[in-house]
Design an enzyme around this catalytic site. Structure first.
Site, PDB file in Angstrom:
ATOM      1  N   CYS A  12       2.793   1.015  -0.712  1.00 44.35           N
ATOM      2  CA  CYS A  12       3.258   2.202  -1.440  1.00 44.35           C
ATOM      3  C   CYS A  12       2.247   3.319  -1.205  1.00 44.35           C
ATOM      4  O   CYS A  12       1.493   3.278  -0.226  1.00 44.35           O
ATOM      5  CB  CYS A  12       3.477   1.904  -2.922  1.00 44.35           C
ATOM      6  SG  CYS A  12       1.992   1.399  -3.825  1.00 44.35           S
ATOM      7  N   ASN A  15      -1.137   2.129  -4.143  1.00 39.07           N
ATOM      8  CA  ASN A  15      -1.452   0.687  -4.284  1.00 39.07           C
ATOM      9  C   ASN A  15      -1.948   0.341  -5.699  1.00 39.07           C
ATOM     10  O   ASN A  15      -2.759  -0.565  -5.876  1.00 39.07           O
ATOM     11  CB  ASN A  15      -2.477   0.229  -3.231  1.00 39.07           C
ATOM     12  CG  ASN A  15      -2.598  -1.285  -3.085  1.00 39.07           C
ATOM     13  OD1 ASN A  15      -3.661  -1.794  -2.727  1.00 39.07           O
ATOM     14  ND2 ASN A  15      -1.552  -2.036  -3.359  1.00 39.07           N
ATOM     15  N   CYS A  17       0.658   0.858  -8.427  1.00 37.04           N
ATOM     16  CA  CYS A  17       1.884   0.667  -9.228  1.00 37.04           C
ATOM     17  C   CYS A  17       2.881  -0.241  -8.513  1.00 37.04           C
ATOM     18  O   CYS A  17       3.055  -1.405  -8.856  1.00 37.04           O
ATOM     19  CB  CYS A  17       2.539   2.011  -9.547  1.00 37.04           C
ATOM     20  SG  CYS A  17       1.504   3.126 -10.528  1.00 37.04           S
ATOM     21  N   ARG A  18       3.560   0.275  -7.485  1.00 39.87           N
ATOM     22  CA  ARG A  18       4.691  -0.458  -6.905  1.00 39.87           C
ATOM     23  C   ARG A  18       4.279  -1.616  -5.998  1.00 39.87           C
ATOM     24  O   ARG A  18       4.798  -2.733  -6.153  1.00 39.87           O
ATOM     25  CB  ARG A  18       5.587   0.518  -6.120  1.00 39.87           C
ATOM     26  CG  ARG A  18       6.290   1.516  -7.010  1.00 39.87           C
ATOM     27  CD  ARG A  18       6.870   2.666  -6.201  1.00 39.87           C
ATOM     28  NE  ARG A  18       5.818   3.481  -5.614  1.00 39.87           N
ATOM     29  CZ  ARG A  18       6.023   4.479  -4.768  1.00 39.87           C
ATOM     30  NH1 ARG A  18       7.253   4.754  -4.378  1.00 39.87           N
ATOM     31  NH2 ARG A  18       5.012   5.188  -4.302  1.00 39.87           N
ATOM     32  N   SER A  19       3.371  -1.364  -5.034  1.00 39.18           N
ATOM     33  CA  SER A  19       3.100  -2.449  -4.070  1.00 39.18           C
ATOM     34  C   SER A  19       2.327  -3.622  -4.677  1.00 39.18           C
ATOM     35  O   SER A  19       2.603  -4.775  -4.311  1.00 39.18           O
ATOM     36  CB  SER A  19       2.445  -1.921  -2.791  1.00 39.18           C
ATOM     37  OG  SER A  19       1.202  -1.324  -3.040  1.00 39.18           O
ATOM     38  N   ASP A 139       8.794   6.292  -7.391  1.00 36.61           N
ATOM     39  CA  ASP A 139       7.391   6.335  -7.820  1.00 36.61           C
ATOM     40  C   ASP A 139       7.335   6.512  -9.342  1.00 36.61           C
ATOM     41  O   ASP A 139       7.807   7.525  -9.864  1.00 36.61           O
ATOM     42  CB  ASP A 139       6.723   7.518  -7.124  1.00 36.61           C
ATOM     43  CG  ASP A 139       5.243   7.590  -7.408  1.00 36.61           C
ATOM     44  OD1 ASP A 139       4.768   6.897  -8.329  1.00 36.61           O
ATOM     45  OD2 ASP A 139       4.558   8.364  -6.706  1.00 36.61           O
TER      46      ASP A 139
HETATM   47  P1  4NP Z   1       2.123   3.823  -6.326  1.00 39.65           P
HETATM   48  O1  4NP Z   1       2.109   4.995  -7.429  1.00 39.65           O
HETATM   49  O2  4NP Z   1       2.253   4.503  -4.979  1.00 39.65           O
HETATM   50  O3  4NP Z   1       3.320   3.031  -6.669  1.00 39.65           O
HETATM   51  O4  4NP Z   1       0.822   3.074  -6.479  1.00 39.65           O
HETATM   52  C1  4NP Z   1       1.242   6.090  -7.381  1.00 39.65           C
HETATM   53  C2  4NP Z   1      -0.056   5.958  -7.809  1.00 39.65           C
HETATM   54  C3  4NP Z   1      -0.907   7.042  -7.793  1.00 39.65           C
HETATM   55  C4  4NP Z   1      -0.451   8.266  -7.342  1.00 39.65           C
HETATM   56  C5  4NP Z   1       0.855   8.404  -6.914  1.00 39.65           C
HETATM   57  C6  4NP Z   1       1.710   7.317  -6.921  1.00 39.65           C
HETATM   58  N1  4NP Z   1      -1.317   9.400  -7.360  1.00 39.65           N
HETATM   59  O5  4NP Z   1      -0.869  10.503  -7.043  1.00 39.65           O
HETATM   60  O6  4NP Z   1      -2.518   9.252  -7.662  1.00 39.65           O
END
Ligand code: 4NP
Length: 184
Positions: A12, A15, A17-19, A139
């Site tokens: 993702c 790294n 939340c989703r992955s 996201d």
């Molecule tokens: P992820 O979510 O890609 O599912 O881990 C996010 C985590 C952090 C951010 C964006 C999406 N950020 O902008 O910091």
């Protein structure tokens, strides 16, 4: 001779939340299916903002309510060596997929002749989810708790679809999926 492992990397943006959720859900479901010992699983982000951090507390809480433990995972960034080290690199959304392909293209010029990069499958994780119309895992970072619950629904569906495909492939090569030779 050692049997071949199937190596899967979930990707993702951050790294956190989703992955990591995908990694933990897939690990738990693979264990229930009896094929975890034939798999190497990991997750990473295309970005580097959260490298070394534990998963977002909201992701950990939502996952824990369904029995998945994300607490030991730590964020890392996608690396060119991942194209050699994994059989499947699975993006959570279209932007992740674009960034993965761009890194592969940028790193392929300097790849060694033994590189696995041409055989790695790069695609979207939700391509494996049956009976649902989402192409992307949205996201959840800037949203509320419901977003994290929705992420889990999508990731569980895709995990079951990919596991079923791996089990079918193993059966086609002779033997039930919990036999070591199944994934050769
Ligand atoms: P992820 O979510 O890609 O599912 O881990 C996010 C985590 C952090 C951010 C964006 C999406 N950020 O902008 O910091």
């Amino acid at each position: 001779m050692a049997s071949k492992m199937t190596r899967i990397l979930f990707v993702c943006l951050g790294n956190i939340c989703r992955s990591p959720t995908a990694e933990a859900v897939f690990r738990a479901r693979a264990e229930q299916t009896g094929i975890l010992s034939r798999l190497q699983l990991d997750s990473c982000g295309t970005g580097d903002w959260h490298v070394g951090k534990a998963p977002d507390s909201r992701a950990q809480r939502a996952a824990a309510t369904r029995g998945y433990d994300l607490s030991a995972l730590r964020a890392r960034q996608l690396d060119p060596s991942d194209f050699d080290r994994f059989d499947y690199i699975l993006a959570m959304d279209a932007a992740n997929l674009r960034d993965i392909i761009a890194l592969q293209a940028a790193s392929s010029e300097s790849a060694s002749p033994e590189s696995n990069a041409s055989s790695v499958h790069i695609g979207r994780f939700l391509d494996y989810a049956s009976n649902q119309c989402h192409a992307d895992v949205p996201d959840p970072y800037y949203g509320g708790d419901k977003g994290f619950d929705d992420v889990l629904d999508l990731i569980e569906a895709a995990s079951d679809g990919l596991l079923a495909q791996l089990v079918d492939a193993a059966d086609a090569h002779g033997g039930p999926p919990n036999k070591p030779e199944a994934f050769q």
